[in-house]
Every structure is written in structure tokens, then in C-alpha cells.
Design a protein around this motif. Structure first.
Motif, short mmCIF file in Angstrom:
data_model
loop_
_atom_site.label_atom_id
_atom_site.label_comp_id
_atom_site.label_asym_id
_atom_site.label_seq_id
_atom_site.Cartn_x
_atom_site.Cartn_y
_atom_site.Cartn_z
N LEU A 47 -66.98 86.84 138.14
CA LEU A 47 -66.38 85.53 137.90
C LEU A 47 -67.20 84.73 136.89
O LEU A 47 -66.67 83.88 136.18
N HIS A 50 -66.22 84.21 133.01
CA HIS A 50 -65.33 83.18 132.48
C HIS A 50 -66.10 82.30 131.50
O HIS A 50 -67.18 81.78 131.81
N TYR A 187 -60.54 94.06 138.69
CA TYR A 187 -60.24 93.10 137.62
C TYR A 187 -61.51 92.76 136.84
O TYR A 187 -62.58 92.54 137.41
N TRP A 189 -62.56 90.11 133.66
CA TRP A 189 -62.18 89.07 132.71
C TRP A 189 -62.45 89.55 131.28
O TRP A 189 -63.57 89.93 130.94
N ASP A 198 -58.02 92.89 132.54
CA ASP A 198 -57.43 91.66 133.05
C ASP A 198 -55.91 91.77 132.90
O ASP A 198 -55.40 92.79 132.43
N HIS A 250 -50.80 84.04 133.65
CA HIS A 250 -50.78 85.36 134.26
C HIS A 250 -49.54 86.12 133.81
O HIS A 250 -48.49 85.52 133.55
N GLU A 264 -56.34 88.83 139.47
CA GLU A 264 -57.64 88.20 139.69
C GLU A 264 -57.73 87.67 141.11
O GLU A 264 -58.81 87.62 141.69
N LYS A 267 -58.20 90.76 142.93
CA LYS A 267 -59.36 91.38 142.28
C LYS A 267 -59.19 92.87 142.04
O LYS A 267 -60.15 93.58 141.81
#
Length: 288
Positions: A47, A50, A187, A189, A198, A250, A264, A267
Motif C-alpha cells: 500500500l 501509492h 494486487y 499498484w 493492478d 476501477h 485492491e 488484494k
């Protein structure tokens, strides 16, 4: 500006040269270990990507270099259309990940399996492991193998069983079949490789294998691709999701079960029914 190519199997694109953390060292090494990097990160660490990572480049992918700074190159990725720049997706990668363009640019073939060995000779002399959606020019065929042109003037061989001509016709069933190879993949990013995807990366890479160049990000995909009524969507089409007053955040492939997508929230890449919480943000559908 100059046009070059990614010469490593997967190069992660960053928001700036200062974006990588200590834990990201394997991803920015001169010979990056993206598989090991992905496996090393727990949920919280992932996470934390990001605002740091943007996308990924695959082996042989063309790259426009805008500037260079202390071992880093500011680049544009022409194969990844973006509303951020008409020339391609922008960002930063280590300059060591770049080499000269392959000498040939005809008869392109794509890796259509999660990964495959690139060898010096047909079936022997392992050079690299290439990710799904890597596209290279084919220059010869022999005994079930295809010879491909590589960055920096080299050549190598890939098993025909792992390849698909990007010029072959594509079907909706192809999209679901190719995407389903990654069910259970965690997942990532900015991910566009078999080591992590992603939501829009899944759509972008599957489309690349099928010879369709679509935007990299979900909101650009929604703005650019053919729009269809949600109730007319069928397997192989796309569902788009947004919160009130916000841009699309999304995307997933419509499937017989509901939707094939890199979630996400969950996950993982999964094929699941559209639950009420997801339906609340379903705002549009598109067709490739």
C-alpha cells in the motif's frame, strides 16, 4: 529526446528518483529482481507504493527519454497511452534499465503465458525470464522456437507454445482466458507484469497481447474506449467504477461469473460476482 528500449525484463516506473524506499532496492537495481521484490512486500508495504510507482515497462518496450539526472531517466512510454502526455505515460526509471532499440520491428509476437525463458539457442542457453505481455519482433523460426530481436542488437529464442502473434484476430474469450491465468495473483499498484497487476494493468496487458493498444489507466480507458450501456455488457467487455463526483478508479473484465479483475479491496486477482457494495459504484461499460 531520444528513443530507446527497456533492456531488463520488468522496469518499474516511479514518480521521481526519490520515490523508491529501501525495501524497493531490488526493483531499481541494475538487474532488477521484480519477482523477489514483489514477494518481499507485505500488505502494508504494498500500500505504501501509492504515490511512488506509476506503471511498469516490459523487455523491449520503446521508451522516449526526456532528460537524465544522477543515474535516472525521465521517460515517456509510447505503448501506454495517457491523458498525462500525448506522447505516452510519463515517469522515471533507472537509466541502467535502458538500451538501444531492437534492430527489427516487424512480425511482432507477444508472450501469452505468465513467464517464459529467453534462450541463446532454441531450448538452451538461458538468458532471461520474460513476463506475460512482452512484445518482440520475430525474425526466424526453427523446430518449435521463434528467434526474436532484442535490445542492444542481440537475438534470442522463445518457445512457440508461449507466443501469440499480436496481428492474429482477438475474441472476447481470449481476454477471459488470458486474464484467468493470473487468478490469485496479489494486487500490485502500478503493476503490468506477471509479478503483480493492478486493475487497469490487467486490461492493458491482456489487450497488448491481443494487439490492441489501450490507455494505461482506468479513467483514460473509460474516456477512450467504445461506451456501451451497462445492461448490454457481455463477457470480454469492461465494467468501470467511480464514486459520486469522482473519476473512474476501477475497471474489470465482464465475465460469466460477474467480473474478472485485480481487486485492491480483495488484494488478489479474482473472478467473482458483483456484490452490492461494488454495484453501488458501477457507472459505465466499455467494449474493446
Amino acid at each position: 529526446m531520444k528513443l530507446v528500449a527497456a533492456k531488463v525484463p520488468v522496469s518499474t516506473v516511479w514518480t521521481s528518483p526519490d520515490a523508491p524506499r529501501d525495501v524497493d532496492a531490488p526493483a531499481v537495481a541494475a538487474s532488477p529482481d521484480v519477482a523477489g521484490w514483489a514477494k518481499s512486500m507485505d500488505t502494508e508495504t504494498r500500500l505504501g507504493l501509492h504515490g511512488r510507482t506509476l506503471t511498469q515497462l516490459l523487455y523491449g518496450e520503446p521508451v522516449v527519454v526526456r532528460s537524465e539526472r544522477q543515474g535516472w531517466s525521465e521517460i515517456l512510454a509510447p505503448w501506454q497511452p495517457s491523458s498525462s502526455d500525448e506522447l505516452g505515460y510519463p515517469g522515471w526509471i533507472p537509466s541502467s534499465h535502458l538500451g538501444e532499440l531492437p534492430s527489427s520491428a516487424t512480425a511482432p509476437v507477444a508472450v501469452a503465458v505468465p513467464s517464459v525463458a529467453l534462450t541463446a539457442e532454441p531450448g538452451s542457453g538461458h538468458l532471461l525470464d520474460l513476463s506475460f505481455a512482452t512484445v518482440l519482433a520475430s525474425v526466424d523460426h526453427s523446430d518449435g522456437f521463434t528467434r526474436v530481436a532484442l535490445p542492444d542488437g542481440g537475438q534470442g529464442w522463445i518457445a512457440d507454445s508461449a507466443l501469440r502473434s499480436v496481428e492474429a484476430p482477438a475474441t472476447a474469450e481470449d481476454r477471459i482466458r488470458l486474464g484467468s491465468q493470473f487468478l490469485g495473483l496479489e494486487y500490485l499498484w502500478g503493476g503490468t507484469s506477471s509479478y503483480g497487476l493492478d486493475c487497469s494493468g490487467l486490461v492493458h496487458t491482456v489487450s497488448r497481447v491481443l494487439g490492441q493498444r489501450v490507455p494505461r489507466d482506468a479513467h483514460d480507458q473509460a474516456d477512450t474506449l467504445e461506451s456501451i450501456p451497462v445492461e448490454e455488457a457481455r463477457p470480454g467487455d469492461l465494467y468501470f467504477f467511480a464514486r459520486p463526483g469522482k473519476q473512474v478508479h476501477h475497471v474489470g473484465f465482464v465475465s460469466a461469473e460477474g467480473m474478472l479483475h485485480a481487486s485492491e479491496t480483495g488484494k488478489l486477482l479474482e473472478n467473482e460476482p458483483l456484490l452490492p457494495a461494488r454495484l453501488e459504484t458501477l457507472v459505465a461499460a466499455g467494449r474493446l
